[in-house]
Design a protein around this motif. Structure first.
Motif, PDB file in Angstrom:
ATOM      1  N   THR A 108       1.304 -94.094  12.562  1.00  9.62           N
ATOM      2  CA  THR A 108       2.256 -93.354  13.387  1.00  9.62           C
ATOM      3  C   THR A 108       1.730 -91.951  13.681  1.00  9.62           C
ATOM      4  OG1 THR A 108       4.102 -94.590  12.436  1.00  9.62           O
ATOM      5  CG2 THR A 108       4.632 -92.490  13.505  1.00  9.62           C
TER       6      THR A 108
ATOM      7  N   HIS B 127      -1.104 -92.085  16.180  1.00 11.21           N
ATOM      8  CA  HIS B 127      -0.564 -92.293  17.531  1.00 11.21           C
ATOM      9  C   HIS B 127      -0.023 -90.976  18.105  1.00 11.21           C
ATOM     10  CE1 HIS B 127       1.250 -94.313  20.912  1.00 11.21           C
ATOM     11  NE2 HIS B 127       2.419 -93.764  20.609  1.00 11.21           N
ATOM     12  N   SER B 128       0.727 -90.229  17.313  1.00 12.59           N
ATOM     13  CA  SER B 128       1.275 -88.942  17.777  1.00 12.59           C
ATOM     14  C   SER B 128       0.159 -87.958  18.103  1.00 12.59           C
ATOM     15  CB  SER B 128       2.189 -88.339  16.708  1.00 12.59           C
ATOM     16  OG  SER B 128       3.275 -89.183  16.479  1.00 12.59           O
ATOM     17  N   TRP B 129      -0.857 -87.903  17.264  1.00 21.48           N
ATOM     18  CA  TRP B 129      -1.992 -87.010  17.494  1.00 21.48           C
ATOM     19  C   TRP B 129      -2.746 -87.446  18.758  1.00 21.48           C
ATOM     20  CZ3 TRP B 129      -3.827 -82.446  16.891  1.00 21.48           C
ATOM     21  CH2 TRP B 129      -5.196 -82.167  16.959  1.00 21.48           C
ATOM     22  N   SER B 130      -2.904 -88.750  18.964  1.00 27.51           N
ATOM     23  CA  SER B 130      -3.584 -89.258  20.167  1.00 27.51           C
ATOM     24  C   SER B 130      -2.835 -88.858  21.429  1.00 27.51           C
ATOM     25  CB  SER B 130      -3.691 -90.782  20.131  1.00 27.51           C
ATOM     26  OG  SER B 130      -4.485 -91.191  19.074  1.00 27.51           O
ATOM     27  N   LEU B 131      -1.516 -88.993  21.402  1.00 27.11           N
ATOM     28  CA  LEU B 131      -0.710 -88.600  22.568  1.00 27.11           C
ATOM     29  C   LEU B 131      -0.860 -87.112  22.855  1.00 27.11           C
ATOM     30  CD1 LEU B 131       2.577 -90.617  21.962  1.00 27.11           C
ATOM     31  CD2 LEU B 131       0.753 -91.096  23.616  1.00 27.11           C
ATOM     32  N   TYR B 132      -0.886 -86.319  21.804  1.00 30.06           N
ATOM     33  CA  TYR B 132      -1.073 -84.873  21.970  1.00 30.06           C
ATOM     34  C   TYR B 132      -2.447 -84.580  22.575  1.00 30.06           C
ATOM     35  CZ  TYR B 132      -2.053 -80.044  20.724  1.00 30.06           C
ATOM     36  OH  TYR B 132      -2.432 -78.724  20.761  1.00 30.06           O
TER      37      TYR B 132
ATOM     38  N   ASP C 252      -4.190 -86.431  24.464  1.00 26.06           N
ATOM     39  CA  ASP C 252      -4.226 -86.866  25.858  1.00 26.06           C
ATOM     40  C   ASP C 252      -3.646 -85.820  26.810  1.00 26.06           C
ATOM     41  OD1 ASP C 252      -5.438 -89.213  25.145  1.00 26.06           O
ATOM     42  OD2 ASP C 252      -3.580 -90.400  25.183  1.00 26.06           O
ATOM     43  N   THR C 253      -2.765 -84.956  26.298  1.00 25.91           N
ATOM     44  CA  THR C 253      -2.159 -83.927  27.154  1.00 25.91           C
ATOM     45  C   THR C 253      -3.028 -82.680  27.277  1.00 25.91           C
ATOM     46  OG1 THR C 253      -0.951 -82.848  25.333  1.00 25.91           O
ATOM     47  CG2 THR C 253       0.149 -84.682  26.479  1.00 25.91           C
ATOM     48  N   ARG C 254      -4.000 -82.566  26.424  1.00 28.40           N
ATOM     49  CA  ARG C 254      -4.862 -81.379  26.442  1.00 28.40           C
ATOM     50  C   ARG C 254      -6.002 -81.564  27.424  1.00 28.40           C
ATOM     51  NH1 ARG C 254      -6.520 -79.776  20.580  1.00 28.40           N
ATOM     52  NH2 ARG C 254      -7.331 -78.020  21.733  1.00 28.40           N
TER      53      ARG C 254
ATOM     54  N   PRO D  41      -9.254 -89.842  16.994  1.00 22.64           N
ATOM     55  CA  PRO D  41      -7.966 -89.387  16.462  1.00 22.64           C
ATOM     56  C   PRO D  41      -7.691 -89.920  15.051  1.00 22.64           C
ATOM     57  CG  PRO D  41      -7.720 -89.999  18.746  1.00 22.64           C
ATOM     58  CD  PRO D  41      -9.119 -90.393  18.340  1.00 22.64           C
TER      59      PRO D  41
END
Length: 133
Positions: free
Chosen positions: A21, A24-29, A31-33, A43
């Motif tokens: 989990t 996944h949260s770190w990967s989403l973050y 992706d926004t950078r 990640p």
């Protein structure tokens, strides 16, 4: 890491499902950078690096050898991870009420000092047999 779920939990300090989990949260973050140079760590490796760092306090040199990256890459990555996860967990952390902190805290001159025991570095256990602890 090729560890059983039990050994993974002991080594990392978190269960495997929580680890996934967080990855996944770190990967989403990430992706926004804005992307610059290619990342030296995945990640999954980033999150493992952080939790190994927090739980075992190895040197950055050791972590760089373990993850096959440069020492400056490790030194640069850890503060980014700490900042992200401190913001990520902030809503889940509670210091209780003022009354509970007063009861459980310590008065030092005019300051009230509260203690937080998180059990991350060394697991906290309790049993009915205090002499066994």
């Amino acid at each position: 890491l090729a560890l059983t779920p039990l050994l993974f939990g002991e080594f990392m300090g978190i269960p495997v499902d929580v680890y996934h989990t967080l990855v996944h949260s770190w990967s989403l973050y990430l992706d926004t950078r804005q992307r610059g140079a290619p990342r030296s760590l995945t990640p999954s490796d980033d999150v493992a690096l952080l939790f190994i760092h927090l739980r075992h306090y190895p040197t950055h040199l050791f972590l760089s050898i373990l993850f096959n990256v440069s020492q400056p890459a490790v030194t640069k990555r850890i503060p980014d991870l700490l900042l992200f996860f401190s913001d990520f967990f902030k809503p889940s952390i509670s210091l209780g009420t003022l009354e509970s902190r007063t009861i459980e805290g310590y008065q030092y001159y005019n300051d009230q000092i509260s203690f937080i025991i998180d059990g991350f570095e060394q697991p906290c256990h309790s049993s009915e047999h205090i002499y066994l602890e």
